[in-house]
Scaffold this active site. Structure first.
Site, mmCIF file in Angstrom:
data_model
loop_
_atom_site.group_PDB
_atom_site.id
_atom_site.type_symbol
_atom_site.label_atom_id
_atom_site.label_comp_id
_atom_site.label_asym_id
_atom_site.label_seq_id
_atom_site.Cartn_x
_atom_site.Cartn_y
_atom_site.Cartn_z
ATOM 1 N N HIS A 264 -3.693 10.903 -0.833
ATOM 2 C CA HIS A 264 -3.366 9.551 -0.355
ATOM 3 C C HIS A 264 -4.461 8.531 -0.679
ATOM 4 C CE1 HIS A 264 -5.052 10.173 4.044
ATOM 5 N NE2 HIS A 264 -5.893 10.566 3.128
ATOM 6 N N GLU A 265 -4.087 7.261 -0.571
ATOM 7 C CA GLU A 265 -4.981 6.138 -0.940
ATOM 8 C C GLU A 265 -5.430 6.232 -2.398
ATOM 9 O OE1 GLU A 265 -5.730 3.427 0.593
ATOM 10 O OE2 GLU A 265 -4.959 3.866 2.587
ATOM 11 N N GLY A 266 -4.534 6.671 -3.265
ATOM 12 C CA GLY A 266 -4.877 6.798 -4.688
ATOM 13 C C GLY A 266 -5.296 8.212 -4.997
#
Lengths: 596, 596
Positions: free
Chosen positions: B439-441
């Site tokens: 998550h978050e890239g």
């Protein structure tokens, strides 16, 4: 849903890389042919698909639990082990006179691979039974075999291995379960056994525990340990199942994965006598266990390979279907998104999985073929074969356990958030496989075994045999097209590994055993990668030769590219391990408890 | 039970490695002192221990589920977020006039670290709320801040970030959620949002979603994306909570870990109008999100660090208590078994964890201190600081995500079978943290960001600043006792990394964007290890100086030994990545779908 196993790759490994089709030239396998093996493998695929793959997630979501004192499993397990039995797999590698097919071990291992891939949890019950029977076949008396082994071969009774105790896991020398001689020549067994897979269930008429225990008065340590046959239910004269033998279920372990295989704490001699029979000679218990260890450890390694392989196939299918993003060179926001398999970093994650699981499969089957060579190969080569197999065993066990976990992490990564949910099986495989670096000897145990025992035994002859085999394959692959990268990377890795081993062995006496073994893990990593590099050379050379025939070119190009990947991305890691090992670095050795 | 966090190490990082105690010399922090910070950290520890650590496993075992259309969580969550609110942490870094304490970000991050370590699932709700409020604080209008941000600062309402859609995760450019202008100047929002953490629950009076959507007629791609404030319940004129805004829960995602944070699929504009307000200017939605990304990504990295750290402490405690085996040099079977921490391979597994999690903590707090420097540091340095922070962000996010997972695997390995069961927390941390590389890239996104953007922006000034900082610390540590290993290993890594970056950047035009980025992961690995090596040099130098004073010597010896471990076991891995990157290897680029 993605297939759980690649039939094509299994055929490649068995018949193109290995020469399994030639085994029928050996007397024991004279009735066989490639067609026989293929029929058996197809049967395995069909049984695994229909009866094992159908409840893998169900068993994961509903772990074994105790209801009214009995272990309850999801219903699919019973149907699965029955189908396994009906297909004759419990005895397939045994003599015809015992009801078997005399299958070679490499084929038997390939059969088992299907069940490990389809449902590692449910396959635990038959595999533990097979291992138990194998040990009895080797060391039990004819009477014991008739009473306790034959029902296992028929799949009517199941088996376990009861080694660990709550206070003694890796340190088996310290087990305290006791065996008190009875007047009838048998023993009363008393003590607790921990981490016993398949220790209690209602899947079979009886459960035969093979139990390590100390006969009263035996010396401390390994030489005081004997092996006992301890049935769940006592056995009547006529072989029928009798009264309870007072093996009491004291608890179930709640695991992160591998949840389909119930794992138990058992108390022996609680609330009544637990009667056992000595198997073989007193004081030889651990020795018997370790004689069977090669096969058991190949089995763990293969289980790891197949979990990793199933994850690879699942993430591959996803990567072909999932559309997301564009090539970096395409700035047109109106153009359609591409399947993620087109992104280089996704290809990296898939190639890495492919390199790990197909490399591991090649090694597991190669080691299995050595088991056959030991049993049915030319007598003159058996001493070398045994040393080679001994040397490879810690690698066969630990390398796939570790690198299938890496592969499964990559499978999750390919699938992103989806891979992290139970909408797909990869998160389950990831949890399942994390057991493999732990059981049947931890990674630490394997490292010590490799450096402290296998590399030195018989004057280092095991390593010499390995080097000869690798050099022979290097020589045989000279001039083949597309194998240069893997050849040169392997040569470098062999040189680095060989020098490091020579250096550290040369320092062994001066270092003393504790410091000598302090970086055993680096030996395992270094030689593990080198051996897998060799397995990739063998596959690449086979592929390069086959490409000449112009058939199935995509498959063979894939083999060459995966070999190249292993050469370029993985084998250069050998160097750092080799340097560390050779330096006899003291960092971990010098570390003090109080400094943490 | 083991503590979830090392207060001693946090003090070391904040006050000995970093100069957090000097921050009160800056005008914004003039009311502060080290005592103020310590009080806040102690409060965080106490709240985390009492209200968060108490239901971590409960939330793991009982994942969020829907009852009568409402998301049901275990009861501990509500008490936890209430305690977090009562302690004032929702607004602690904000201006005093907004009810905050004006805490520096590095202290705020250290506060949050306690909750991440104690219960990553429950801490998700406040942290998403804090991130949402931070974005509003930067870009929302004063009226919007009053209506939608102030209740977040008070902890009465919670917030989310709603970016992904079922067909668009990493590829946000392709989102299709639409925003149709209304006559009242607001927008009707319509579409589906996937993977929305905290998207639905009954913990707060309202939920403020920050939603990426396209205004009707906007261009394709990133420049057509705007950001909207979309509350779960509409807000009345007086700021009170009104009617449903028709944000419909379409499903919950069932995750392997991180199960305490509910994760949802939300439909907007289903069964009625969903009304949203444009935040900032049209077409700037992703730009606003990315402006907040540095802090969000530091937060993910710190979350990973703290999970790894908690696992390290748990396995350390176990290793000190568990007796098993003897030193290899001791052949006396009658001698007592030793605590496993005395075995070199267990020390290796513990040192490796220590090196990874304390290295990660140092980096996360260093990056947080750069956020402070950007906001309150000397103006002349801000341009360089921003470039350095930009460069470090993909590493701060991805390195701990990956290496805490390695550490947690080591924690399980130290504990053997016990670590694989839910009798201990490490298997849970292992499942929890596996989300962080996603998550978050994803890691792939971070690699492309590092090589494709951060290493080239401003003519490579970010890298130049990084090199200057590392050289300064190398120079400052000359002649200190016990830091030679880390100094020389770091110098080598810097040389190798620097040369590889120069080489690949020099080939960029010739390679084209796709091939140039094909080995971006190696850039991330290479520079990540180098940066952590630098963090270990800073810690080692601090420890070496402190050892002179003769106090707390065990702690400082441990720092030196972990630095040595990272130098000897980890930094040599930089070389293979650097060589691969510099060679612009084509293996993954050339791989074809059909070859898999």
């Amino acid at each position: 849903m993605a297939p759980f196993l690649s039939k094509r790759d299994l055929q490649f490994q068995l018949y193109e890389v290995l020469d399994t089709a030639a085994l029928p030239s050996r007397p024991r396998f004279a009735e066989h042919s490639r067609e026989v093996y293929d029929d058996v493998l197809n049967l395995a695929y069909n049984v695994a698909e229909k009866y094992f793959a159908n409840h893998t997630r169900d068993a994961d979501l509903n772990e074994p639990h105790v209801v009214n004192g009995k272990v309850e499993l999801v219903p699919g397990v019973k149907a699965a082990v029955d189908a396994f039995r009906d297909a004759g797999f419990f005895s397939a590698h045994h003599d015809e006179e015992l009801g078997g097919l005399q299958l070679p071990w490499v084929v038997m291992q390939a059969v088992q691979a299907h069940f490990q891939a389809a449902n590692v949890g449910s396959s635990g019950y038959p595999f533990l039974t097979i291992g138990n029977a194998n040990l009895q076949r080797e060391f039990a008396s004819p009477e014991q075999q008739k009473t306790y082994m034959q029902p296992l071969l028929e799949g009517r009774w199941f088996g376990t291995m009861a080694l660990s105790e709550p206070h003694a896991g890796s340190g088996l020398a310290d087990i305290t379960t006791s065996a008190t001689p009875r007047e009838d020549g048998r023993y009363n067994i008393s003590g607790s056994k921990m981490w016993i897979s398949g220790g209690e269930h209602e899947l079979s008429e009886n459960i035969v525990h093979l139990v390590l225990a100390r006969i009263k008065g035996a010396p401390a340590g390994v030489r005081g340990i004997s092996l006992f046959i301890v049935p769940r239910y006592r056995v009547n004269e006529d072989g029928s199942v009798g009264d309870s033998n007072n093996v009491v279920l004291a608890g179930l372990n709640h695991k992160m994965g591998y949840r389909g295989t119930t794992n138990t704490l058992l108390n022996f001699g609680e609330g009544g006598e637990t009667i056992g029979e000595l198997l073989g000679e007193p004081g030889r218990g651990l020795a018997y266990m370790f004689r069977m260890m090669n096969e058991a450890r190949i089995g763990v390694g293969m289980g790891a390979v197949m979990l990793g392989y199933a994850g690879y196939l699942a993430s591959l299918e996803y990567a072909r279907q999932r559309l997301q993003g564009r090539h970096a060179s395409n700035k047109n926001a109106d153009s359609p998104a591409v399947p993620i398999i087109e992104h280089a970093d996704v290809k990296r994650l898939l190639l890495r999985q492919k390199a790990f699981v197909e490399g591991g499969l090649a090694l597991g089957l190669y080691a299995s073929s050595l088991v056959d060579d030991l049993q049915t190969g030319p007598d003159g080569a058996k001493a070398d074969t045994e040393l080679l197999l001994d040397l490879l065993t810690p690698i066969v066990k630990s390398w796939p356990s570790k690198y299938s976990q890496e592969a499964l992490s990559d499978a999750i990564q390919v699938m992103g958030g989806a891979g992290y949910t139970r909408d797909y099986p990869v998160e389950m495989y990831y949890r399942d496989n994390r057991l493999n670096p732990i059981h049947e000897g931890t990674e630490g145990i394997q490292g010590n075994d490799l450096l402290g025992r296998k590399l030195t035994q018989a004057g280092g002859r095991g390593l010499a045999v390995l080097l000869e085999k690798m050099q022979a394959d290097l020589k045989a692959s000279e001039g083949l097209q597309g194998v240069d990268d893997i050849r040169s990377a392997l040569q470098t890795a062999i040189r680095q590994s060989g020098a490091a081993i020579q250096t550290i062995l040369g320092k062994a006496a001066e270092l003393g055993p504790d410091l000598f073994l302090a970086n055993a893990n680096s030996a395992l990593e270094m030689l593990g990668h080198t051996v897998i590099g060799w397995m990739w050379l063998r596959q690449a050379a086979t592929a390069a030769r086959a490409l000449g025939a112009g058939k199935d070119t995509d498959f063979y190009q894939g083999k060459l590219q995966a070999a190249r990947f292993f050469a370029v991305y993985e084998l250069p890691k050998v160097r750092a391990h080799a340097e560390l090992l050779a330096s006899a670095d003291r960092t971990t050795f010098d570390m003090q408890d109080a400094w943490f």
